[in-house]
Scaffold this active site. Structure first.
Site, PDB file in Angstrom:
ATOM      1  N   GLY A  11     -80.416  33.788 -81.974  1.00 25.38           N
ATOM      2  CA  GLY A  11     -79.523  33.872 -83.123  1.00 25.38           C
ATOM      3  C   GLY A  11     -80.297  34.024 -84.417  1.00 25.38           C
ATOM      4  O   GLY A  11     -81.340  33.391 -84.603  1.00 25.38           O
ATOM      5  N   VAL A  24     -96.837  39.422 -91.380  1.00 21.05           N
ATOM      6  CA  VAL A  24     -97.369  40.753 -91.658  1.00 21.05           C
ATOM      7  C   VAL A  24     -98.424  40.710 -92.756  1.00 21.05           C
ATOM      8  O   VAL A  24     -99.543  41.229 -92.602  1.00 21.05           O
ATOM      9  CB  VAL A  24     -96.228  41.719 -92.044  1.00 21.05           C
ATOM     10  CG1 VAL A  24     -96.797  43.058 -92.536  1.00 21.05           C
ATOM     11  CG2 VAL A  24     -95.305  41.938 -90.859  1.00 21.05           C
ATOM     12  N   ARG A  72     -80.003  40.180 -77.019  1.00 23.03           N
ATOM     13  CA  ARG A  72     -80.110  39.372 -75.801  1.00 23.03           C
ATOM     14  C   ARG A  72     -80.852  40.164 -74.725  1.00 23.03           C
ATOM     15  O   ARG A  72     -80.652  41.366 -74.582  1.00 23.03           O
ATOM     16  CB  ARG A  72     -78.729  38.976 -75.296  1.00 23.03           C
ATOM     17  CG  ARG A  72     -77.997  38.023 -76.247  1.00 23.03           C
ATOM     18  CD  ARG A  72     -76.745  37.466 -75.604  1.00 23.03           C
ATOM     19  NE  ARG A  72     -76.058  36.553 -76.489  1.00 23.03           N
ATOM     20  CZ  ARG A  72     -76.390  35.281 -76.651  1.00 23.03           C
ATOM     21  NH1 ARG A  72     -77.408  34.779 -75.974  1.00 23.03           N
ATOM     22  NH2 ARG A  72     -75.705  34.508 -77.473  1.00 23.03           N
ATOM     23  N   ASP A 103     -85.270  27.678 -79.006  1.00 22.57           N
ATOM     24  CA  ASP A 103     -85.712  27.176 -77.711  1.00 22.57           C
ATOM     25  C   ASP A 103     -85.828  28.280 -76.655  1.00 22.57           C
ATOM     26  O   ASP A 103     -86.845  28.395 -75.965  1.00 22.57           O
ATOM     27  CB  ASP A 103     -84.730  26.093 -77.237  1.00 22.57           C
ATOM     28  CG  ASP A 103     -85.091  25.524 -75.878  1.00 22.57           C
ATOM     29  OD1 ASP A 103     -85.919  24.604 -75.833  1.00 22.57           O
ATOM     30  OD2 ASP A 103     -84.549  25.999 -74.867  1.00 22.57           O
ATOM     31  N   SER A 105     -86.170  31.472 -77.070  1.00 23.92           N
ATOM     32  CA  SER A 105     -87.231  32.397 -77.460  1.00 23.92           C
ATOM     33  C   SER A 105     -88.600  31.823 -77.118  1.00 23.92           C
ATOM     34  O   SER A 105     -89.503  32.543 -76.678  1.00 23.92           O
ATOM     35  CB  SER A 105     -87.149  32.680 -78.965  1.00 23.92           C
ATOM     36  OG  SER A 105     -85.876  33.164 -79.319  1.00 23.92           O
ATOM     37  N   THR A 125     -84.080  28.791 -86.431  1.00 24.56           N
ATOM     38  CA  THR A 125     -82.731  28.519 -85.930  1.00 24.56           C
ATOM     39  C   THR A 125     -82.021  27.580 -86.892  1.00 24.56           C
ATOM     40  O   THR A 125     -82.636  26.637 -87.405  1.00 24.56           O
ATOM     41  CB  THR A 125     -82.758  27.881 -84.525  1.00 24.56           C
ATOM     42  OG1 THR A 125     -81.460  27.392 -84.194  1.00 24.56           O
ATOM     43  CG2 THR A 125     -83.751  26.734 -84.444  1.00 24.56           C
ATOM     44  N   ASP A 127     -79.895  25.493 -86.034  1.00 26.71           N
ATOM     45  CA  ASP A 127     -79.499  24.282 -85.305  1.00 26.71           C
ATOM     46  C   ASP A 127     -80.424  23.089 -85.545  1.00 26.71           C
ATOM     47  O   ASP A 127     -80.042  21.949 -85.281  1.00 26.71           O
ATOM     48  CB  ASP A 127     -79.453  24.568 -83.799  1.00 26.71           C
ATOM     49  CG  ASP A 127     -78.462  25.658 -83.445  1.00 26.71           C
ATOM     50  OD1 ASP A 127     -77.512  25.870 -84.224  1.00 26.71           O
ATOM     51  OD2 ASP A 127     -78.639  26.303 -82.396  1.00 26.71           O
ATOM     52  N   ASP A 129     -82.943  22.104 -83.831  1.00 27.57           N
ATOM     53  CA  ASP A 129     -82.996  21.406 -82.541  1.00 27.57           C
ATOM     54  C   ASP A 129     -84.310  21.608 -81.795  1.00 27.57           C
ATOM     55  O   ASP A 129     -84.364  21.505 -80.570  1.00 27.57           O
ATOM     56  CB  ASP A 129     -81.828  21.848 -81.654  1.00 27.57           C
ATOM     57  CG  ASP A 129     -81.864  23.343 -81.350  1.00 27.57           C
ATOM     58  OD1 ASP A 129     -82.655  24.077 -81.984  1.00 27.57           O
ATOM     59  OD2 ASP A 129     -81.105  23.785 -80.462  1.00 27.57           O
ATOM     60  N   ARG A 171     -74.942  24.209 -81.534  1.00 24.07           N
ATOM     61  CA  ARG A 171     -75.111  24.238 -80.080  1.00 24.07           C
ATOM     62  C   ARG A 171     -74.997  22.811 -79.551  1.00 24.07           C
ATOM     63  O   ARG A 171     -73.970  22.177 -79.732  1.00 24.07           O
ATOM     64  CB  ARG A 171     -76.441  24.901 -79.705  1.00 24.07           C
ATOM     65  CG  ARG A 171     -76.441  25.544 -78.337  1.00 24.07           C
ATOM     66  CD  ARG A 171     -77.684  26.343 -78.074  1.00 24.07           C
ATOM     67  NE  ARG A 171     -78.917  25.615 -78.235  1.00 24.07           N
ATOM     68  CZ  ARG A 171     -80.089  26.011 -77.778  1.00 24.07           C
ATOM     69  NH1 ARG A 171     -80.182  27.153 -77.120  1.00 24.07           N
ATOM     70  NH2 ARG A 171     -81.170  25.297 -77.983  1.00 24.07           N
ATOM     71  N   HIS A 249     -69.750  32.204 -87.754  1.00 21.49           N
ATOM     72  CA  HIS A 249     -71.018  32.862 -88.030  1.00 21.49           C
ATOM     73  C   HIS A 249     -71.360  32.970 -89.514  1.00 21.49           C
ATOM     74  O   HIS A 249     -72.476  33.394 -89.850  1.00 21.49           O
ATOM     75  CB  HIS A 249     -71.031  34.249 -87.384  1.00 21.49           C
ATOM     76  CG  HIS A 249     -71.170  34.191 -85.891  1.00 21.49           C
ATOM     77  ND1 HIS A 249     -70.098  33.932 -85.067  1.00 21.49           N
ATOM     78  CD2 HIS A 249     -72.244  34.310 -85.088  1.00 21.49           C
ATOM     79  CE1 HIS A 249     -70.504  33.921 -83.806  1.00 21.49           C
ATOM     80  NE2 HIS A 249     -71.796  34.142 -83.795  1.00 21.49           N
TER      81      HIS A 249
END
Length: 319
Positions: A11, A24, A72, A103, A105, A125, A127, A129, A171, A249
């Protein structure tokens, strides 16, 4: 190390572009060729890889989303599919990869590291988390987005004397709901890390109504239940006029806050530094405002924990 690649996965989170930019520019500063992998692991498999110059990351530090895009790629779990991605890197002489994501990824990065591509993970993320870091890139921006929404909804809740139930992302983690609830003065916060007794929530609302309180804000993390489910459960115990709002979102979008831009810049540059030092198979993070690194194995050892002191405080302040 002469060549490095970078991708964003999972995400999107505000600040991913700032992290990408830092990877970069730090690489070029150190005399390393740097390549962008577009569409995450799917792009790695599809050979959607492009050499980058300084100008390719100009004017993006303030932008939400990810210029590298994300997609995905569930089939990346298959060894033969990963090998296609590895071959695409190796044919360009790339032996190192920075993965910006969460996580899932990181698990892809861990497998690549075990198969010969040196990897470093950067936590991107909303989240919050990920173990090994106090904060993830995008969390602060999402928090401010939620708090702004809560403030606006409270105006309506007050005007119409209603109880509003606001569902937020996260999540299986409750950080976004917890921090937004404390910052927004929510009367009730429901998170996955603590048991949710809707009957006691109803009793607290009723107690408030008996002392003259005419509105309430309930924040529920998506990992607990949906806002509509929460409203249905609540009405089993109390006759209350509720409205449900799902922020969805919108929490992922928007320009990153100053905190997220600085955090992303520090972590992106640090990822390159570690690779230059010969360190791989680790995720970077920020702990007590100091840069840190944690092996992927340790990151996956246990579930992310909330700040229990903050959760207790939320209950004490919402009486």
């Amino acid at each position: 190390m002469k060549k490095i690649a970078v991708l964003t996965s999972g995400g999107d989170a505000p600040g991913m572009n700032a992290a990408f930019r830092a990877v970069v520019r730090k690489s070029i500063y150190e005399g390393i060729e740097v390549y962008g992998v577009y569409q995450g692991y799917q792009g790695l498999v599809n050979d959607n890889i492009k050499k980058l110059e300084l100008g390719d990351v100009g004017d993006i530090i303030q932008r939400g989303g990810t210029k590298l895009y994300s997609a995905r790629c569930p089939e990346f779990i298959e060894p033969d599919v990963r090998q296609e991605g590895i071959d695409n890197l190796k044919k360009r002489g790339i032996d190192s990869l920075v993965v910006i994501g969460g996580d899932g990824s990181y698990r892809g990065a861990q497998r690549l590291n075990e198969e010969g591509i040196k990897t470093i993970g950067v936590p991107g993320t909303i989240d919050n988390d990920i173990n090994g870091t106090d904060f993830t890139i995008g969390f602060d921006t999402a928090l401010n987005t939620v708090v702004d929404a809560v403030d606006r909804i409270r105006d309506t809740a007050t005007s119409h004397e209603r109880t509003f139930i606001i569902e937020v992302m996260g999540r299986d983690a409750g950080d976004l709901a917890l921090w937004a609830g404390v910052a927004g003065g929510a009367e009730t916060i429901l998170i996955p890390e603590a048991s949710s007794d809707i009957k006691s929530v109803a009793e607290r609302i009723e107690t408030g109504m008996n002392r003259g309180k005419k509105h309430s804000i309930i924040i529920v993390a998506e990992g607990v239940m949906s806002a509509s489910e929460c409203g249905g459960e609540l009405r089993k115990y109390i006759n209350v006029d509720t409205r449900e709002s799902v922020l969805g979102h919108m929490q992922r979008g928007g320009k990153p806050t100053g905190n997220d831009r600085v955090l992303a810049s520090r972590l992106g540059a640090y990822a390159v530094e570690l690779l230059l030092e010969g360190v791989s198979g680790h995720a970077v993070g920020i702990e007590n405002n100091s840069l840190s690194k944690t092996s992927f194995d340790k990151v996956f050892e246990e579930h992310h924990k909330i700040d229990e002191g903050l959760f207790r405080l939320s209950k004490e302040l919402s009486i």
